[in-house]
Design a protein around this motif. Sequence first.
Motif, short mmCIF file in Angstrom:
data_model
loop_
_atom_site.label_atom_id
_atom_site.label_comp_id
_atom_site.label_asym_id
_atom_site.label_seq_id
_atom_site.Cartn_x
_atom_site.Cartn_y
_atom_site.Cartn_z
N ASN A 20 57.13 3.17 -42.70
CA ASN A 20 56.24 2.95 -43.83
C ASN A 20 55.90 1.47 -44.02
O ASN A 20 54.83 1.13 -44.50
CB ASN A 20 56.86 3.52 -45.11
CG ASN A 20 56.74 5.04 -45.14
OD1 ASN A 20 55.75 5.60 -44.69
ND2 ASN A 20 57.76 5.71 -45.64
N LYS A 21 56.82 0.63 -43.64
CA LYS A 21 56.55 -0.82 -43.73
C LYS A 21 55.51 -1.22 -42.70
O LYS A 21 54.59 -1.98 -42.99
CB LYS A 21 57.83 -1.61 -43.45
CG LYS A 21 58.65 -1.91 -44.68
CD LYS A 21 59.60 -3.06 -44.44
CE LYS A 21 59.07 -4.37 -44.99
NZ LYS A 21 58.71 -4.38 -46.39
N ILE A 22 55.66 -0.68 -41.49
CA ILE A 22 54.72 -1.04 -40.43
C ILE A 22 53.29 -0.69 -40.85
O ILE A 22 52.35 -1.41 -40.57
CB ILE A 22 55.12 -0.35 -39.11
CG1 ILE A 22 56.38 -1.01 -38.55
CG2 ILE A 22 53.99 -0.41 -38.08
CD1 ILE A 22 57.03 -0.30 -37.39
N GLN A 23 53.15 0.41 -41.56
CA GLN A 23 51.80 0.79 -41.99
C GLN A 23 51.38 0.13 -43.30
O GLN A 23 50.28 0.37 -43.79
CB GLN A 23 51.73 2.31 -42.12
CG GLN A 23 51.87 2.98 -40.76
CD GLN A 23 51.50 4.43 -40.77
OE1 GLN A 23 51.85 5.16 -41.70
NE2 GLN A 23 50.78 4.87 -39.76
N GLY A 24 52.26 -0.66 -43.84
CA GLY A 24 51.89 -1.38 -45.06
C GLY A 24 52.02 -0.54 -46.32
O GLY A 24 51.56 -0.95 -47.38
N ASN A 25 52.64 0.63 -46.23
CA ASN A 25 52.84 1.43 -47.43
C ASN A 25 54.08 1.03 -48.20
O ASN A 25 54.20 1.29 -49.39
CB ASN A 25 52.93 2.91 -47.07
CG ASN A 25 51.56 3.53 -46.94
OD1 ASN A 25 50.68 3.26 -47.75
ND2 ASN A 25 51.37 4.35 -45.92
N ASP A 26 55.02 0.44 -47.50
CA ASP A 26 56.22 -0.04 -48.17
C ASP A 26 56.12 -1.55 -48.16
O ASP A 26 56.05 -2.16 -47.09
CB ASP A 26 57.46 0.43 -47.40
CG ASP A 26 58.73 0.14 -48.16
OD1 ASP A 26 58.82 -0.94 -48.80
OD2 ASP A 26 59.65 0.99 -48.14
N THR A 27 56.09 -2.15 -49.33
CA THR A 27 55.88 -3.60 -49.38
C THR A 27 57.10 -4.35 -49.87
O THR A 27 57.01 -5.53 -50.21
CB THR A 27 54.67 -3.93 -50.27
OG1 THR A 27 54.90 -3.29 -51.53
CG2 THR A 27 53.38 -3.43 -49.68
N ALA A 28 58.24 -3.67 -49.94
CA ALA A 28 59.46 -4.34 -50.42
C ALA A 28 59.69 -5.60 -49.60
O ALA A 28 59.67 -5.56 -48.36
CB ALA A 28 60.65 -3.40 -50.31
N SER A 29 59.93 -6.71 -50.27
CA SER A 29 60.11 -7.95 -49.53
C SER A 29 61.58 -8.17 -49.18
O SER A 29 61.90 -8.96 -48.32
CB SER A 29 59.58 -9.13 -50.32
OG SER A 29 60.23 -9.18 -51.56
N CYS A 30 62.45 -7.46 -49.86
CA CYS A 30 63.87 -7.63 -49.53
C CYS A 30 64.44 -6.32 -48.99
O CYS A 30 64.43 -5.29 -49.67
CB CYS A 30 64.63 -8.05 -50.77
SG CYS A 30 66.40 -8.15 -50.46
N LEU A 31 64.91 -6.36 -47.77
CA LEU A 31 65.54 -5.18 -47.18
C LEU A 31 67.06 -5.36 -47.28
O LEU A 31 67.61 -6.33 -46.77
CB LEU A 31 65.12 -5.02 -45.72
CG LEU A 31 63.64 -4.72 -45.50
CD1 LEU A 31 63.31 -4.68 -44.01
CD2 LEU A 31 63.24 -3.41 -46.17
#
Lengths: 311, 933
Positions: free
Chosen positions: A39-50
Amino acid sequence: MIAENKYMLAGSVDEALQAAKQYAGSYRFLAGGTDVISNKIQGNDTASCLIDISRIRELKEINGTGSWLKIGSLVKLEELKNHELIREEFPALIQAAHSVGSPLIRKTATLGGNLLCENRCVFYNQSEWWREAVGYCLKCNGDICIATGGKKNCFSKFVSDTAPVLIALNAEVEIADETGVKIIPVRQLYTSNGINSLAIPAGSLMKSIQLLPGTGLRCVFMKLRPREAVDFTSLTTAVSVDGNKKIKIVLGGVDPGPVIYEPEAGFDPEEMLEKVMKKPRMVDNDFYPRGYRREMIKVFIRRSLVELKII
Amino acid sequence: MKALQLTVNGKKLQVMVPEHEMLSTVIRETLGMTGTKTGCSQGSCGACTVLVNQEPVLSCITPAFRCEGAEISTIEGLANAGELHDLQKQFVEKGAIQCGFCTPGMVMTALDFTRKNPSAKIQDIKEALSGNVCRCTGYKKIIEAVATYVSESQMKKGKNTKPAGAERKYGIGISRPSLEAGRKVQGMADYADDYPLKNALHVKFVRSLYPHAKITGVFTDEAKAMEGVRYIACGEELPVKFGVLPISQDELAMAIHKTRYVGEIVAAVAADTEAIAEKACQRIKVHYEPLKAYLTIDDSLKDAGESERIHEYGKYNNNVHKKAELRFGDQEKGLKEADIVSAMSFEMEGVSHGFTEPHAASAWWDENGLTIITATQVPHYLHRALARTLEVPLSRVRVIKPHVGGGFGGKSDPFPHEIIIAHIARKTGRPVRVRLNREEVFLTNHGRHPSRMTIRIGAGRDGIFNVLDADIAIDGGAYGSFGVVTSYYNGVLLQAPYKIENFGFKTYRVYTNKPQCGAMRGHGAVNSRFAVECLIDDLAHRLNMDPVEIRMKNFLDADSLTVGQYRITSNGSVESIRKVAEQSSWKKRHGALEYGHGLGVGCGFFISGSALPIIRNELPQSTVHLKVDFDGRVLISSGASDIGQGSDTMLAMIVGEELGLSPDMVFVLGADTLLTPVDMGSYSSRVTFMAGNAARDAAENLKREIINAVTASLGIPGGELLFSNNRVFSNDKTVDLDWNKAVEILTAKRGAVSVSGKYISPKLGGDFKGAGAGLSPSYSFGACVAEVRVDPETGHVKLLHVWGAHDCGKALNPMAVEGQLEGSWHMGIGQAMSEEMKYHEGLLLNNNFLDYKIPTSLDTPDFSTNIIETIDPEGPFGAKECGEGALHPVIPAIANAIYDAVGVRVTRLPIKADEVLALIQKKKLNEMKEQML
Ligand SMILES: Cc1cc2nc3c(=O)[nH]c(=O)nc-3n(C[C@H](O)[C@H](O)[C@H](O)COP(=O)(O)OP(=O)(O)OC[C@H]3O[C@@H](n4cnc5c(N)ncnc54)[C@H](O)[C@@H]3O)c2cc1C
Ligand code: FES
Ligand code: FES
């Protein structure tokens, strides 16, 4: 202003909860990460801290010594089958876990992560550019549902394959937050709202999934998907029956949340199937048309009931 | 950036990495270990598999920092001091490697699996590999390799068995691994995105958001101002149109004034990093004025009225690109005279090549002009297109083909991204690189045309076909590509493998506002073949004849002409269908299995290379040079493009055989337009036939040179000498020389010798317009039987087995031929069962390997692979094609098996469970109605 990207490896539950507090609003727990990262790769998850919790040892254990079987939230889908008690008591859970993604995914993906994976829709699980081209849907801050051509409701699909089985098996989860640990039934993890499908409160962590062995509960799992590996579900069904012949039917992949139906004693099977079939809020956002998926609900449930020797 | 500690293949490292970087990026880019591949970057293909602390992970979705302190094992670390790991050896030996792009991930997955399951069975192996997509092999040889490794490891415990391949024999007709298999299995083979390039810029594209729109402005100021942005290119800078066919030069590198599909490139940014280029693209604002979009065949066939057409093209006010029509005999009369006619309409969705390596390229300019390294099947046509669009002489362009991770027709056009980076490299004076992500690969398309057709076929009571009439429309997308050829192929390639007197067709190809379609394996004829073979099945059933028998009655004879004057040479149709019928126990089982279980048959044929080059000229279609020097080594240089199908190996085998040389004496330099002579490229299944013949011709010429030199030096009359076992000798041993000695005589006073060989097709075909379409010096033939189980309650079709046979003339390298056949069947199965390109208002919905459904190892049935040899009189050693034709029969075989199982005729591809179920229900309803009457 784009927040600086952070990555932290949490060593314990406390550390993870601390970090979650520090980065409230902009963090994401990473278990296997197979869902989050896609989801991050597609830009749907934008959480900056993993906050990577995958090294927290205490969450990787399966403990079958007490009356409850406790499966740590970080137990990998692939590992479930190695546990004798699970094999004997809850084979449907193993089948469900085995139906997720591919062997490679299952070696990384965790049971906790599977319960909490994000809802999906063909109009949502797309690149930033694609979503701009289609004109952002409700689930990514747009105004309408594109799959329905303009409804104001989000119909993203609930896709966890293990959740229906765990709900049918009356499983519970241990949720930890700053104030302590509470135990809730699996079904309470979900809102059935396509946009924000998870009910687990911010800042809390799932510690384990708990099942009660020896109740005589039997469960049948089925999944509809085009290919025999890799694919997400087009329909997941779990049907359980307990010693008192009480039946519980759970559907996944057809509605923004798990759909649960518990028929009254002495039900008429065909009438019941008709009712179950109509329950999900389904739209055409899948490989198979929705009419077909509805029909398959009937076939799958009927077959499950036959397998359970109920009809 | 943060410091990350890793141990990679035993070596401790510290690197500075952005915190959210993925492991695959660190391995490939930070560490430069490009053996690990990325095919989808989304966890769906398995190409990027590496081991982290001895557990396999998908490195494209594994955050690098998760691996802090961990031990990483990649493909590069597997071989020990140059000795391949036993598992790698089996991959090489068993022919499990074609393009090799999936190989590193496949090997790592299998390595882990076999460690944990030392006595795994075939089914376990299939299951274990089901997350690793291979588009080339159909998995069969991969599974065999792993299974052999497992069984040998078990046997070996304690014992010392001899290493695989120790005493290999070489020669025509003897299986051997491809030349570069060892390199590929170690991750040492460089693909287009693997080349290190100093000081390079990275390019990303702005793509159209509208299917059909006027571009009223492109605003780049904000992007230009960004740090690290070096160049922004827009359409006007590259105004020259191009296209692979001289008659369809309708493409631009970037849209000018208007865009014709969602995803078309509108502008390009070159920046210091890919990330900057990508951000800059987001800051470029493009203003559009939407136009009416044409998204279906019907939209485009209709008069466009007041609306703007996609191209200003053609006589009529519609969006028809090409109408192709040919008629032989009299179809109407044939239909009247037929005792029985089957007529049905069919619809097929578009499908994509799905090669595992995304397009990538790098380009730079220096004193030699332009050099571009790019994943292409057709260096020669790209060479021409670059010279044309960049407006430089042909002598200023050099195209280098690296290892290519599969093509299947999808890398056989010149592409905008290639032209754009060449242009930006010239403008900036810096090397420029680009790689497309999987979504962009799907948008680049050039896949099989969505089609619909109505076909009628008639026969006498005796089952002899007397008429075939096809009415076809294909959806070409926004540009021409190979479409004119596709339009013809849909029709003309129905004139075989059966004799049909009254044969005719009409095809319309329309432009629509979608990514363009082009050539894909089995080019043009796959869909119409499917339709015809289903109709023949229907005819057979209605005539109460065996579908195998009816085909046997109608096959063309060897050494005959088709109605459209194709010259058929050798023809293995009968042998093929016999073989698969026999193996599947057809006679006993077809029509006799229980409800839900069925067998079906299909046949096909294909060209062995188009007899006419795309660009009409007097150049040979293939030229091969051989160079011999003092060391005795023969260097074959050929422009033919090995894209994983093994054509370099084929050339080495042919030359080695002709000159009687062992493989260590023969080398291949392939596809570099500066160094190698012109070859048209890898399309239309032409390479073995044409480049193979050119190589053979070159070897003959070299022999003659040697004979002349040797006989002259000995003062004996010239004549025949024999070449074998690295020796040159005469029967009576008056001449008996070691090869090196002969070479010494040849090169004495003269230096290294270069000779050349060529291939030009003979003049073929009739004297009418359109006679050239589908002409080939030779044709391949084949048949398949498929076995299915259909669940009548769900419509789900499970493929149980495919028996296939293909007449390839002569199998020069049987293992490579099998690999082509199995790969073709696998691809056919994909189109039959699960693959389709789906659009929402012109926007491609399934542009990734999760939603575009290539069959996994679990979805691929067991294959029984049969090579039929018939020896073509003109093919090299009798060989003809085997890379495409085998795809044709498998799709109808499946559909016909479904008919045998449940009595319904599927007329749409892909065959989806919902549709099968609907057909079954309709049939039941009809039967009920009939009973009530
Ligand atoms: C190719 C592919 C195929 C897939 N197929 C399927 C499929 O068939 N069926 C299916 O169900 N899924 C599928 N998935 C999605 C995903 O892989 C699985 O759902 C997986 O089980 C998620 O587990 P994870 O540990 O990787 O979760 P993560 O990605 O780590 O986490 C998922 C979510 O759960 C949260 N989370 C995880 N653990 C905890 C915890 N202990 N406490 C609090 N929050 C937590 C995370 O913050 C995140 O929001 C697929 C993914 C891919 C890439
Ligand atoms: S590249 Fe990682 S799974 Fe495809
Ligand atoms: S060899 Fe597997 S993808 Fe080419």
